[in-house]
Motif scaffolding. Structure first.
Motif, PDB file in Angstrom:
ATOM      1  N   ASP A   1      10.534  -3.165  -5.325  1.00 14.94           N
ATOM      2  CA  ASP A   1       9.497  -4.080  -6.303  1.00 14.94           C
ATOM      3  C   ASP A   1       8.599  -2.568  -6.340  1.00 14.94           C
ATOM      4  O   ASP A   1       8.040  -2.545  -5.496  1.00 14.94           O
ATOM      5  CB  ASP A   1       9.744  -4.843  -5.656  1.00 14.94           C
ATOM      6  N   THR A   2       7.804  -2.918  -7.782  1.00 12.71           N
ATOM      7  CA  THR A   2       6.828  -2.710  -7.282  1.00 12.71           C
ATOM      8  C   THR A   2       5.551  -3.236  -8.463  1.00 12.71           C
ATOM      9  O   THR A   2       4.847  -3.210  -9.043  1.00 12.71           O
ATOM     10  CB  THR A   2       6.951  -1.022  -8.915  1.00 12.71           C
ATOM     11  N   SER A   3       6.343  -4.624  -8.907  1.00 10.32           N
ATOM     12  CA  SER A   3       5.072  -5.683  -9.000  1.00 10.32           C
ATOM     13  C   SER A   3       3.599  -5.342  -7.844  1.00 10.32           C
ATOM     14  O   SER A   3       2.354  -6.019  -8.694  1.00 10.32           O
ATOM     15  CB  SER A   3       5.568  -6.641  -9.366  1.00 10.32           C
ATOM     16  N   ARG A   4       3.492  -4.938  -6.922  1.00  7.89           N
ATOM     17  CA  ARG A   4       2.706  -4.515  -6.202  1.00  7.89           C
ATOM     18  C   ARG A   4       2.301  -3.705  -4.953  1.00  7.89           C
ATOM     19  O   ARG A   4       3.799  -3.298  -5.129  1.00  7.89           O
ATOM     20  CB  ARG A   4       2.822  -6.271  -5.335  1.00  7.89           C
ATOM     21  N   ASP A   5       0.978  -3.264  -4.968  1.00  7.72           N
ATOM     22  CA  ASP A   5       0.934  -2.144  -3.499  1.00  7.72           C
ATOM     23  C   ASP A   5       2.012  -3.021  -3.053  1.00  7.72           C
ATOM     24  O   ASP A   5       0.513  -3.344  -1.606  1.00  7.72           O
ATOM     25  CB  ASP A   5      -0.457  -1.654  -3.947  1.00  7.72           C
TER      26      ASP A   5
ATOM     27  N   MET B   1      -2.312  -5.418  -8.607  1.00  7.76           N
ATOM     28  CA  MET B   1      -2.957  -5.173  -7.423  1.00  7.76           C
ATOM     29  C   MET B   1      -4.043  -6.385  -7.334  1.00  7.76           C
ATOM     30  O   MET B   1      -4.581  -6.726  -6.072  1.00  7.76           O
ATOM     31  CB  MET B   1      -4.029  -3.887  -7.263  1.00  7.76           C
ATOM     32  N   LYS B   2      -5.108  -6.356  -7.862  1.00 12.35           N
ATOM     33  CA  LYS B   2      -5.637  -7.598  -8.268  1.00 12.35           C
ATOM     34  C   LYS B   2      -5.418  -8.800  -7.966  1.00 12.35           C
ATOM     35  O   LYS B   2      -6.023 -10.155  -6.870  1.00 12.35           O
ATOM     36  CB  LYS B   2      -7.120  -7.537  -9.309  1.00 12.35           C
ATOM     37  N   ASN B   3      -4.316  -9.046  -8.194  1.00  8.22           N
ATOM     38  CA  ASN B   3      -3.702 -10.578  -8.732  1.00  8.22           C
ATOM     39  C   ASN B   3      -3.371 -10.712  -7.017  1.00  8.22           C
ATOM     40  O   ASN B   3      -3.546 -11.437  -6.102  1.00  8.22           O
ATOM     41  CB  ASN B   3      -2.827 -10.703  -9.086  1.00  8.22           C
ATOM     42  N   SER B   4      -2.868  -9.781  -6.228  1.00  4.20           N
ATOM     43  CA  SER B   4      -2.072  -9.460  -5.259  1.00  4.20           C
ATOM     44  C   SER B   4      -4.010  -9.729  -3.629  1.00  4.20           C
ATOM     45  O   SER B   4      -3.354 -10.593  -2.983  1.00  4.20           O
ATOM     46  CB  SER B   4      -1.237  -8.015  -4.872  1.00  4.20           C
ATOM     47  N   ILE B   5      -4.495  -9.081  -4.442  1.00  5.59           N
ATOM     48  CA  ILE B   5      -5.890  -9.593  -3.730  1.00  5.59           C
ATOM     49  C   ILE B   5      -6.271 -11.048  -3.207  1.00  5.59           C
ATOM     50  O   ILE B   5      -6.509 -11.610  -2.917  1.00  5.59           O
ATOM     51  CB  ILE B   5      -6.877  -8.681  -4.096  1.00  5.59           C
ATOM     52  N   ILE B   6      -6.147 -11.311  -4.614  1.00  2.00           N
ATOM     53  CA  ILE B   6      -6.816 -12.770  -4.448  1.00  2.00           C
ATOM     54  C   ILE B   6      -6.061 -13.647  -3.958  1.00  2.00           C
ATOM     55  O   ILE B   6      -6.381 -14.314  -2.953  1.00  2.00           O
ATOM     56  CB  ILE B   6      -6.729 -13.404  -5.669  1.00  2.00           C
TER      57      ILE B   6
ATOM     58  N   GLU C   1      10.520  -6.343   2.902  1.00  2.00           N
ATOM     59  CA  GLU C   1      11.357  -6.672   2.023  1.00  2.00           C
ATOM     60  C   GLU C   1      11.578  -6.755   0.048  1.00  2.00           C
ATOM     61  O   GLU C   1      12.623  -5.700  -0.249  1.00  2.00           O
ATOM     62  CB  GLU C   1      11.840  -8.651   1.879  1.00  2.00           C
ATOM     63  N   MET C   2      10.127  -6.628   0.043  1.00  2.00           N
ATOM     64  CA  MET C   2      10.204  -6.067  -1.890  1.00  2.00           C
ATOM     65  C   MET C   2      10.141  -4.760  -1.890  1.00  2.00           C
ATOM     66  O   MET C   2      10.623  -4.143  -2.568  1.00  2.00           O
ATOM     67  CB  MET C   2       8.618  -6.887  -1.590  1.00  2.00           C
TER      68      MET C   2
END
Length: 283
Positions: free
Chosen positions: A187-191, A1-6, A181-182
């Motif tokens: 895919d569960t790499s991000r929310d 989640m943090k990487n997604s935010i950045i 698409e994800m």
């Protein structure tokens, strides 16, 4: 989640001059991750994370879309010696819970009003960046709390291209398509569902009209960079419809001014907060 935010901050806001991970100036306090200071409170059915610093008049510092307290670290560090600074992760962002499948600026504004009530604050000032500026304006419109001054950096009244430059929603639509698409791929790499809600904020909200702005009794400083996501003429439109407003279009700056030009940005905000507002009400 943090990487997604950045990723979202860097990609959408296009403020390549800064990174939340690699800040310009190393600060002594890890704002947004201060275990000695950070607290949770349940507001409107969700746990909201917040931190407090300093003493004096309360100053709410509200971050932008997909960001968190740390994105405002230069503002917290500067103003904590002058005000009682209160910074929070808005609903569904940072450490705060989402607890909704239809995130709105109205809901986030209600959460902030709930935090003000929880802290038993008689009156407040608000410094908001991007979505934080929108939330500040909505709090001024709702008039549920006594607000002295609002600074809204890079805020908009509506999401269409009369307000924002066309390349911004185009990029968000691409992110939205990627998220769908994800999700289809499992895919569960991000929310990804959270990503969709943030994209929805940017693409479909807010919806603030001129008559709404006229309800704001607080003094308001509208700020944008002249190379902002928000069009210069839209900032002027907001200013022209405020009963008590000031306007600052910062030369040579973009939407990321609070982080990539914090010294100049903070000094402008400090002047507005500290000086008496004597602008006559428009007829």
């Amino acid at each position: 989640m943090k990487n997604s935010i950045i990723d979202k901050i860097i990609f959408f806001l296009l403020v390549m001059q800064f990174s939340i991970i690699n800040a310009q100036i190393k600060l002594d306090t890890d704002y947004g991750n201060n275990k000695a200071i950070g607290k949770y409170v349940e507001i409107n059915g969700a746990k909201i994370y917040y931190e407090e610093y300093g003493k004096g008049e309360p100053l709410l510092i509200i971050h932008g879309c997909g960001a968190d307290i740390k994105s405002m670290e230069y503002q917290i560090d500067y103003f904590k010696d002058k005000y009682r600074v209160i910074a929070a992760d808005s609903r569904g962002q940072g450490k705060s819970e989402l607890k909704t499948d239809s995130l709105t600026y109205t809901q986030i504004a209600k959460d902030w009003e709930g935090l003000v009530k929880h802290l038993q604050l008689d009156s407040i000032n608000i410094l908001g960046w991007s979505d934080g500026g929108i939330i500040g304006l909505k709090m001024g419109i709702s008039n549920k709390t006594k607000i002295k001054k609002i600074i809204a950096m890079g805020a908009n009244l509506r999401p269409d291209t009369t307000a924002v430059n066309s390349w911004a929603p185009e990029k968000v639509r691409k992110m939205q398509a990627e998220a769908w698409e994800m999700i289809k791929k499992g895919d569960t790499s991000r929310d990804w569902k959270m990503e969709l809600q943030l994209d929805g904020l940017l693409l479909n909200q807010p919806d603030i009209n001129h008559s709404d702005l006229k309800k704001i009794s607080a003094s308001v400083l509208i700020m944008v960079g002249d190379r902002d996501i928000i069009k210069n003429e839209h900032a002027v439109e907001i200013f022209n419809n405020l009963p008590k407003g000031q306007l600052c279009i910062m030369p040579g700056m973009n939407h990321g001014a609070p982080r990539n030009k914090p010294k100049i940005f903070n000094e402008i905000v400090n002047r507005f907060l500290s000086e008496k507002f004597d602008y006559e009400r428009r007829k």
